[in-house]
Design a protein around this motif. Structure first.
Motif, PDB file in Angstrom:
ATOM      1  N   GLU A   1      -9.940   9.269   4.919  1.00  0.00           N
ATOM      2  CA  GLU A   1     -10.964   8.302   4.564  1.00  0.00           C
ATOM      3  C   GLU A   1     -11.244   8.259   3.068  1.00  0.00           C
ATOM      4  N   PHE A   2     -10.653   9.184   2.295  1.00  0.00           N
ATOM      5  CA  PHE A   2     -10.946   9.275   0.868  1.00  0.00           C
ATOM      6  C   PHE A   2      -9.909   8.528   0.038  1.00  0.00           C
ATOM      7  N   GLU A   3     -10.414   7.744  -0.946  1.00  0.00           N
ATOM      8  CA  GLU A   3      -9.544   7.092  -1.915  1.00  0.00           C
ATOM      9  C   GLU A   3      -9.677   7.817  -3.253  1.00  0.00           C
ATOM     10  N   ILE A   4      -8.529   8.207  -3.801  1.00  0.00           N
ATOM     11  CA  ILE A   4      -8.500   8.998  -5.039  1.00  0.00           C
ATOM     12  C   ILE A   4      -7.787   8.181  -6.114  1.00  0.00           C
ATOM     13  N   PRO A   5      -8.351   8.041  -7.326  1.00  0.00           N
ATOM     14  CA  PRO A   5      -7.645   7.340  -8.407  1.00  0.00           C
ATOM     15  C   PRO A   5      -6.277   7.991  -8.685  1.00  0.00           C
TER      16      PRO A   5
END
Length: 977
Positions: free
Chosen positions: A419-423
């Motif tokens: 569920e996490f979006e990381i640059p």
């Protein structure tokens, strides 16, 4: 007593007790009287004389004879002791009461038990006896029970102790075996002889569990030892066998299995921090040695969890109550467990003993790719509660978009961990410094997938550092194109291709001092090219013409890199027929390298031994069989000789070699493309994975346009891609660098049936000749010696030259056919010489069957010149079969550039005359000579004798008489040993 084969006889099998080895079997033939009754006249039968009695033996008898031979005391001594010793000395030494070797004893015991079980399984419908104390093999007739008996173990617990004993039932009837002089014939599994009948058992009981009761009614276990005894022994019995219990309870329980993967981190010490680290460096991403993850596979049944390596049909858990015990017997569903193991194996996770250890990044990459499918099958993934970290085990991905700007390529990318979006930029230092653990906002540790490091390391290295935006300079357009076509791992390769485009600019590398040979100029250029590939971690294809020395160039490469290989062995894979030649060449040119010939049925399948060698030589067939073993080792180089073997990418061997782990790869072939452009894809994908894209990409982009549309643009594009990685020199290109005549020795290996014929003939003649020498001397034995050597030479070629009824194969003929086909495909003309006309006839039949035209010359040929002119002038005739005696002189055959000597002998002058039919005035081509020598035969031994008798060789032995006169009795004995 000899048994006559002209009169009726019967094969029987006899059980006897060996002083050290226990109960063994022997096989005998018994003479029958006129009423076909057994007589006292008998003879031992073994593999050495079984053929004499073949008319009364079936296939099972031959198998039994071989098995029985393998457990006789002489065979045991030979297998388990590598020094010369008599059986009596061996047994006194190994089985000495105080100083004996228990490890060897255990190994012998296990080996014999295995063989005895195989023998007993084959004895049904055979005549079996017990041997008398006087050695009479038919003293007492024994019967083999046709069905398996059942065993029931009884445990009777009372206030003071527990009684334990087994009962046996056969066909519903109880077998009384105690105090009956019963014998445990075989222990693993048990075969019990009682009242002249041999029984075996359902559920394969261990004979050692029955042995205490042969002369004892029961075993008594005191109450004070009860709990330990129940925990360690009774649970095992309840799990594997039928049990009748009194005084405690056995509960049978059934559940559906649920697979459970448990991840346990195996800690590895961090690399020490340097005192000279750059100030201000981001220590949060310092490179550390990656920990390993131990993955355990268990199966949960209800509240019980059992390891997958416990293969018993049921599992037992003991529960102690206030005054008794309860044994929970859980029946396991082996079919469902196996199905799940197969599912894991098909998803590239192979368990051994219920466990597998992988790099952390590999296991989490595997989980990310496969977890959804496996969870649909009921998989549960757990982390070991003792581990301090919590790992993220969900799906991970990168979404990447590239847009062209005026001077840059703008890159838009997002990394997703569940569920996490990381640059994307946050991963830069992790990727570049190979830091594989990334902390997510919820505190879980995400392990960066292994492939991301290869796919994005160049991208991160080229990104401009002057802003937070992801920008790439325009001159990296090739990198963008690779990303666009999902060929991410090949970026660095394309960037370096320019360094290989001009072969002339490659630097000159020194040959290693340890290399015992010289390289011709073109071979030195090939060596430099391979060194350059190695420096930049590229794979390559050395595709020189047959005979130009691919082997010696490769050996020079391996010798030069010995010290930089970090102790890792290199793997050489080739057709079986080339194994011995490579081994001989390696020992000749690189004696400093340690060589292991890893072929044959008796090879030691222990991957740890590879650490002790520089070069492992093996065959394609061995790799196909042992691929799981080879995959366990990280080789320095993997080198394929005659790599066209993997031209079909769908073949088992092509898929197998691509699974091998090695730092560098190299292939050798004279014919990189035989049938289709796809041949090239398969081989180049092995040495440089991804160079030509996926198979489907290659088919659409190159194969179809080139083969179906004859697209020259596509042809040039493909050539430009592969050119830096293929080095091909034809004979015509380098002829100025070559001597005019190149001689080669090709060693062949006999087929099993050929070797059997050879050893039988050798044994017969050895005894005759040595007896003749003792009686008549060397001079009086020359005719017999010549006769014996001639027959052995013929069998070394093909046993059918001696025995018309022989229907097997010949190792030499298979090798000659292979090299003949290879030379014909390359357009060469070949002279094939043999001293035996019958041998030439065999090749004539093969050529006729294949539809290959040829010229032929022996002593019966009337018009010799017509055959010569056909060969010299007709393009379609490329093979000339010639009798050495009829065609060794007076012929001009300059159209030929290959000469095959099928059965060379002691006279080098005769061979030189044969070669000179092609190598003479008017010959414009380099002449390649191949002398075919069958390994471990008289051919090889005569060559060795020549080398040892230098004066004899230098004098050019001109006749059999002078040759035989130069031999001593010891020389002759060595030939026939």
């Amino acid at each position: 007593m000899k048994v006559s084969t002209t009169e009726p006889f019967q094969i029987i099998y006899s059980l006897f007790e060996h002083e050290y080895l226990g109960y063994l079997f022997e096989s005998f033939v018994i003479q029958l009287d006129h009423q076909r009754r057994l007589t006292l006249k008998h003879q031992n039968i073994s593999a050495k004389n079984a053929d004499e009695f073949a008319r009364e033996l079936d296939d099972v008898d031959f198998k039994l004879i071989d098995l029985i031979d393998s457990i006789q005391q002489e065979a045991i001594v030979k297998k388990f002791y590598n020094k010369k010793i008599t059986p009596a000395e061996f047994f006194l030494k190994i089985y000495h009461k105080e100083k004996g070797d228990e490890l060897i004893q255990d190994a012998i015991r296990s080996y014999i038990e295995l063989k005895k079980n195989q023998i007993l399984c084959l004895l049904e419908n055979k005549m079996l006896f017990e041997m008398g104390h006087d050695g009479e093999p038919t003293w007492k007739r024994l019967a083999l029970a046709p069905q398996k008996a059942n065993i029931l173990f009884h445990f009777m617990r009372n206030e003071d102790n527990t009684h334990y004993f087994p009962t046996i039932k056969y066909d519903g009837q109880k077998i009384d075996f105690q105090y009956k002089n019963a014998i445990i014939v075989c222990s693993m599994p048990a075969w019990l002889l009682v009242d002249n009948t041999v029984y075996h058992f359902n559920k394969d009981v261990d004979g050692n569990k029955l042995k205490p009761f042969l002369n004892k009614k029961f075993i008594l276990v005191p109450r004070k030892m009860e709990e330990t005894y129940y925990e360690k022994f009774v649970t095992q019995i309840v799990s594997s066998f039928d049990v009748h219990a009194k005084g405690f309870t056995i509960h049978a329980e059934e559940y559906a299995p649920k697979p459970v993967l448990t991840l346990t981190e195996l800690a590895v010490a961090k690399a020490p921090v340097s005192l000279f680290d750059t100030a201000g460096q981001d220590t949060a991403v310092d490179t550390v040695e990656e920990n390993k993850i131990l993955v355990s596979l268990d199966f949960q049944y209800g509240t019980f969890i059992f390891s997958s390596d416990k293969l018993s049909p049921s599992f037992v858990k003991m529960e102690k109550t206030d005054d008794s015990y309860i044994f929970h017997k859980v029946k396991r569903d082996s079919d469902k467990e196996k199905d799940f193991l197969d599912l894991l194996r098909n998803s590239d996770l192979e368990f051994k003993s219920g466990k597998v250890t992988l790099d952390k990044s590999k296991i989490f990459s595997w989980l990310s790719a496969n977890r959804a499918a496996l969870e649909a099958q009921g998989l549960v993934v757990r982390q070991n509660l003792k581990d301090g970290k919590r790992y993220f085990v969900g799906a991970s991905s990168i979404s990447l978009e590239v847009k062209e700007n005026n001077d840059w390529f703008d890159i838009y990318a997002v990394v997703r961990f569940g569920e996490f979006e990381i640059p994307f930029l946050k991963l830069k230092q992790y990727i570049l410094k190979k830091k594989k653990e990334f902390v997510l906002p919820n505190g879980e540790i995400a392990v960066i997938p292994e492939e991301w490091f290869s796919q994005y390391s160049d991208l991160f290295a080229f990104i401009e550092d002057d802003s937070d935006d992801l920008k790439l300079r325009k001159h990296h357009m090739a990198l963008v194109k690779e990303l666009q076509n999902d060929r991410l791992a090949e970026v660095s390769m394309d960037r370096k291709l320019e360094r290989l485009r001009d072969f002339q600019e490659i630097e000159d590398y020194d040959l290693p001092a340890e290399f015992k040979g010289e390289l011709r100029p073109y071979q030195k250029a090939g060596y430099n090219w391979m060194r350059f590939l190695n420096q930049y971690n590229f794979g390559g294809c050395l595709a020189d013409d047959m005979g130009l020395g691919k082997t010696v160039q490769t050996l020079a490469l391996l010798q030069s890199l010995q010290k930089t290989a970090d102790g890792k062995a290199s793997l050489l894979i080739m057709p079986t027929s080339l194994v011995y030649n490579w081994e001989m060449e390696a020992r000749k040119f690189t004696p400093d390298l340690k060589i292991l010939n890893f072929t044959g049925i008796n090879r030691d399948k222990n991957v740890e031994q590879f650490h002790n060698y520089d070069i492992i030589i093996t065959s394609y067939g061995t790799v196909r069989i042992d691929i799981e073993l080879f995959k366990q080792y990280q080789f320095y180089y993997t080198i394929l000789d005659e790599s066209q073997v993997i031209k079909n990418p769908e073949s088992i061997i092509a898929k197998a070699v691509k699974e091998l782990n090695s730092k560098h790869r190299l292939i050798l072939t004279g014919t990189p493309v035989e049938n289709s452009t796809m041949d090239l894809w398969s081989q180049m994908t092995f040495v440089n994975p991804g160079l030509l894209g996926s198979q489907q990409f290659f088919r659409n982009e190159f194969l179809n346009p080139i083969e179906k549309k004859h697209d020259e643009v596509k042809t040039k594009r493909l050539y430009s891609i592969i050119k830096p990685f293929i080095l091909r020199r034809q004979k015509s290109q380098v002829v100025k660098d070559l001597p005019e005549k190149i001689e080669n020795v090709h060693y062949c290996t006999m087929s099993p049936e050929q070797e059997q014929e050879y050893e039988k003939t050798k044994s017969n003649y050895r005894n005759l000749i040595l007896e003749s020498i003792d009686e008549k001397g060397l001079a009086g034995s020359q005719i017999l010696l010549l006769q014996g050597l001639t027959k052995l030479r013929q069998i070394a070629n093909h046993p059918s030259l001696v025995e018309d009824t022989f229907e097997g194969t010949s190792g030499k003929m298979e090798d000659v056919n292979y090299m003949l086909d290879n030379a014909l495909e390359l357009g060469h003309k070949i002279l094939v010489f043999s001293q035996f006309v019958k041998h030439l006839h065999l090749y004539a039949k093969l050529l006729d069957k294949a539809g290959i035209k040829y010229a032929y010359l022996d002593g019966q040929t009337r018009d010799r010149q017509a055959e010569v002119e056909r060969f010299q002038n007709e393009e379609g005739i490329r093979v000339f079969l010639i009798s050495l005696k009829a065609g060794g002189l007076g012929l001009n055959l300059t159209a030929a550039d290959y000469v095959f000597l099928l059965d060379p002998w002691w006279n080098p002058a005769v061979e030189a005359q044969a070669v000179d039919r092609a190598y003479r005035i008017g010959q414009k081509n380099t002449v390649f000579t191949y002398k075919f020598i069958t390994k471990n035969t008289v051919e090889e031994k005569i060559l060795n004798l020549q080398k040892n008798k230098l004066k004899l060789a230098n004098d050019l032995i001109s006749s059999e008489e002078t040759f035989f006169k130069a031999l001593s009795k010891e020389d002759i004995q060595s030939i026939f040993d």
